[in-house]
Design a protein around this motif. Sequence first.
Motif, PDB file in Angstrom:
ATOM      1  N   ALA A  97      13.644  79.489  13.551  1.00  0.00           N
ATOM      2  CA  ALA A  97      14.971  80.021  13.859  1.00  0.00           C
ATOM      3  C   ALA A  97      15.567  80.827  12.707  1.00  0.00           C
ATOM      4  O   ALA A  97      16.015  81.958  12.921  1.00  0.00           O
ATOM      5  N   PRO A  98      15.586  80.318  11.461  1.00  0.00           N
ATOM      6  CA  PRO A  98      16.133  81.154  10.379  1.00  0.00           C
ATOM      7  C   PRO A  98      15.346  82.446  10.173  1.00  0.00           C
ATOM      8  O   PRO A  98      15.942  83.501   9.901  1.00  0.00           O
ATOM      9  N   LEU A  99      14.016  82.381  10.309  1.00  0.00           N
ATOM     10  CA  LEU A  99      13.211  83.589  10.150  1.00  0.00           C
ATOM     11  C   LEU A  99      13.537  84.606  11.239  1.00  0.00           C
ATOM     12  O   LEU A  99      13.675  85.807  10.975  1.00  0.00           O
ATOM     13  N   ALA A 100      13.652  84.123  12.497  1.00  0.00           N
ATOM     14  CA  ALA A 100      13.925  85.028  13.607  1.00  0.00           C
ATOM     15  C   ALA A 100      15.314  85.653  13.479  1.00  0.00           C
ATOM     16  O   ALA A 100      15.489  86.854  13.704  1.00  0.00           O
ATOM     17  N   ILE A 101      16.304  84.859  13.115  1.00  0.00           N
ATOM     18  CA  ILE A 101      17.663  85.387  12.974  1.00  0.00           C
ATOM     19  C   ILE A 101      17.732  86.394  11.830  1.00  0.00           C
ATOM     20  O   ILE A 101      18.364  87.453  11.947  1.00  0.00           O
ATOM     21  N   THR A 102      17.076  86.071  10.702  1.00  0.00           N
ATOM     22  CA  THR A 102      17.065  86.998   9.567  1.00  0.00           C
ATOM     23  C   THR A 102      16.390  88.311   9.944  1.00  0.00           C
ATOM     24  O   THR A 102      16.887  89.397   9.615  1.00  0.00           O
ATOM     25  N   ALA A 103      15.242  88.220  10.631  1.00  0.00           N
ATOM     26  CA  ALA A 103      14.540  89.437  11.046  1.00  0.00           C
ATOM     27  C   ALA A 103      15.382  90.250  12.024  1.00  0.00           C
ATOM     28  O   ALA A 103      15.408  91.489  11.952  1.00  0.00           O
ATOM     29  N   TYR A 104      16.070  89.570  12.931  1.00  0.00           N
ATOM     30  CA  TYR A 104      16.901  90.279  13.908  1.00  0.00           C
ATOM     31  C   TYR A 104      18.051  91.010  13.221  1.00  0.00           C
ATOM     32  O   TYR A 104      18.335  92.178  13.531  1.00  0.00           O
ATOM     33  N   ILE A 105      18.713  90.341  12.270  1.00  0.00           N
ATOM     34  CA  ILE A 105      19.827  90.978  11.568  1.00  0.00           C
ATOM     35  C   ILE A 105      19.332  92.165  10.745  1.00  0.00           C
ATOM     36  O   ILE A 105      19.949  93.243  10.737  1.00  0.00           O
ATOM     37  N   ALA A 106      18.206  91.976  10.040  1.00  0.00           N
ATOM     38  CA  ALA A 106      17.667  93.071   9.232  1.00  0.00           C
ATOM     39  C   ALA A 106      17.248  94.248  10.108  1.00  0.00           C
ATOM     40  O   ALA A 106      17.535  95.416   9.790  1.00  0.00           O
ATOM     41  N   TRP A 107      16.575  93.965  11.223  1.00  0.00           N
ATOM     42  CA  TRP A 107      16.137  95.034  12.119  1.00  0.00           C
ATOM     43  C   TRP A 107      17.328  95.760  12.749  1.00  0.00           C
ATOM     44  O   TRP A 107      17.314  96.988  12.891  1.00  0.00           O
ATOM     45  N   SER A 108      18.349  95.005  13.120  1.00  0.00           N
ATOM     46  CA  SER A 108      19.549  95.627  13.699  1.00  0.00           C
ATOM     47  C   SER A 108      20.252  96.507  12.675  1.00  0.00           C
ATOM     48  O   SER A 108      20.733  97.605  13.006  1.00  0.00           O
ATOM     49  N   PHE A 109      20.320  96.053  11.424  1.00  0.00           N
ATOM     50  CA  PHE A 109      20.962  96.857  10.379  1.00  0.00           C
ATOM     51  C   PHE A 109      20.177  98.141  10.124  1.00  0.00           C
ATOM     52  O   PHE A 109      20.777  99.224   9.982  1.00  0.00           O
ATOM     53  N   ILE A 110      18.850  98.042  10.066  1.00  0.00           N
ATOM     54  CA  ILE A 110      18.027  99.236   9.855  1.00  0.00           C
ATOM     55  C   ILE A 110      18.212 100.219  11.005  1.00  0.00           C
ATOM     56  O   ILE A 110      18.356 101.429  10.805  1.00  0.00           O
ATOM     57  N   GLY A 111      18.203  99.693  12.235  1.00  0.00           N
ATOM     58  CA  GLY A 111      18.409 100.569  13.383  1.00  0.00           C
ATOM     59  C   GLY A 111      19.776 101.215  13.402  1.00  0.00           C
ATOM     60  O   GLY A 111      19.920 102.380  13.786  1.00  0.00           O
ATOM     61  N   TRP A 112      20.798 100.471  12.970  1.00  0.00           N
ATOM     62  CA  TRP A 112      22.151 101.024  12.935  1.00  0.00           C
ATOM     63  C   TRP A 112      22.261 102.154  11.921  1.00  0.00           C
ATOM     64  O   TRP A 112      22.839 103.208  12.209  1.00  0.00           O
ATOM     65  N   VAL A 113      21.673 101.960  10.726  1.00  0.00           N
ATOM     66  CA  VAL A 113      21.713 103.013   9.715  1.00  0.00           C
ATOM     67  C   VAL A 113      20.895 104.216  10.169  1.00  0.00           C
ATOM     68  O   VAL A 113      21.309 105.373   9.994  1.00  0.00           O
ATOM     69  N   ASP A 114      19.726 103.987  10.768  1.00  0.00           N
ATOM     70  CA  ASP A 114      18.901 105.091  11.253  1.00  0.00           C
ATOM     71  C   ASP A 114      19.633 105.919  12.305  1.00  0.00           C
ATOM     72  O   ASP A 114      19.534 107.152  12.328  1.00  0.00           O
ATOM     73  N   SER A 115      20.362 105.234  13.186  1.00  0.00           N
ATOM     74  CA  SER A 115      21.069 105.957  14.244  1.00  0.00           C
ATOM     75  C   SER A 115      22.172 106.848  13.685  1.00  0.00           C
ATOM     76  O   SER A 115      22.546 107.846  14.314  1.00  0.00           O
ATOM     77  N   TRP A 116      22.686 106.514  12.513  1.00  0.00           N
ATOM     78  CA  TRP A 116      23.725 107.335  11.888  1.00  0.00           C
ATOM     79  C   TRP A 116      23.139 108.467  11.051  1.00  0.00           C
ATOM     80  O   TRP A 116      23.692 109.575  11.014  1.00  0.00           O
ATOM     81  N   VAL A 117      22.032 108.202  10.357  1.00  0.00           N
ATOM     82  CA  VAL A 117      21.522 109.161   9.373  1.00  0.00           C
ATOM     83  C   VAL A 117      20.511 110.125   9.982  1.00  0.00           C
ATOM     84  O   VAL A 117      20.528 111.331   9.687  1.00  0.00           O
ATOM     85  N   LYS A 118      19.610 109.632  10.812  1.00  0.00           N
ATOM     86  CA  LYS A 118      18.515 110.466  11.310  1.00  0.00           C
ATOM     87  C   LYS A 118      18.976 111.733  12.034  1.00  0.00           C
ATOM     88  O   LYS A 118      18.343 112.782  11.892  1.00  0.00           O
ATOM     89  N   PRO A 119      20.046 111.707  12.823  1.00  0.00           N
ATOM     90  CA  PRO A 119      20.457 112.958  13.488  1.00  0.00           C
ATOM     91  C   PRO A 119      20.816 114.084  12.528  1.00  0.00           C
ATOM     92  O   PRO A 119      20.774 115.257  12.917  1.00  0.00           O
ATOM     93  N   TYR A 120      21.160 113.774  11.287  1.00  0.00           N
ATOM     94  CA  TYR A 120      21.539 114.796  10.323  1.00  0.00           C
ATOM     95  C   TYR A 120      20.366 115.261   9.454  1.00  0.00           C
ATOM     96  O   TYR A 120      20.533 116.154   8.620  1.00  0.00           O
ATOM     97  N   ILE A 121      19.200 114.648   9.612  1.00  0.00           N
ATOM     98  CA  ILE A 121      18.020 115.054   8.850  1.00  0.00           C
ATOM     99  C   ILE A 121      17.341 116.210   9.568  1.00  0.00           C
ATOM    100  O   ILE A 121      17.049 116.108  10.761  1.00  0.00           O
TER     101      ILE A 121
END
Length: 252
Positions: A25-49
């Motif tokens: 459970a801690p591993l899955a929650i940590t991975a989910y939060i990290a993956w969601s954060f990476i996806g959120w930043v990518d969705s903001w930055v990638k369109p401007y690259i």
Amino acid sequence: MSDAPRTSGMTRLRNYFLTGFIVCAPLAITAYIAWSFIGWVDSWVKPYIPARYSPDTYLPFPVPGFGLIVALILITLIGFMTANIVGRAIVNFGERLLGRMPLVRGIYGSLKQIFQTVLSNKGDMFRQVGLVEYPRKGVWSLVFIASEKETEINQKLDQEGDPLVAVFMPCTPNPTTGFLMYVLKSDIVLLDMTIEDGARLIVSAGLVAPEVKAKIVTLNGERIDGPLANPPVGTTPQPARSSRTASSRPNK
């Protein structure tokens, strides 16, 4: 007689499941939060690259985290540029421009002060964990003690020899929200646990408590921090329990 092995087997299966759940459970929650954060930043930055600089243009699959890497590089470059005279002048001009906007200036000023306090000035961080009687006498709440500063509140309300101290009482299980209170220093019981241990205790709603280290002193007055245990036979001097610990009474 046939029910005993079945019950024992079901108990073992339940224990195996709970053990696996505690590990996964801690591993899955940590991975989910990290993956969601990476996806959120990518969705903001990638369109401007520009497309010619994006690896997604040349690969048949998207590259997760590329936008995060670009954002980290850009933030570092902005910090480098701000450190010189030209960059500082541009930042000051932008801040003066924001300062003329009625609604924006309040939000920007508050956020800037918070980030400067948390990330830049470590001396202004919470320095200790303590207990205060709240919300009534006999009920104790965990608080984070801020650094003692002379403020207008202290000038108006301080008692001689017993100043007011700013404390932050976080809420459970979200320690980012809570109450700011000014409490007499004599009403605060100081604890030996670290800020991280206090935050962990709050987030877990009291389930994950730090290890208690009893305070002992030798006959020559030297203090030893560690768990109490019977000394080996023939060793001298024998440690004696301290008559007062940090949690025995309020700090005067």
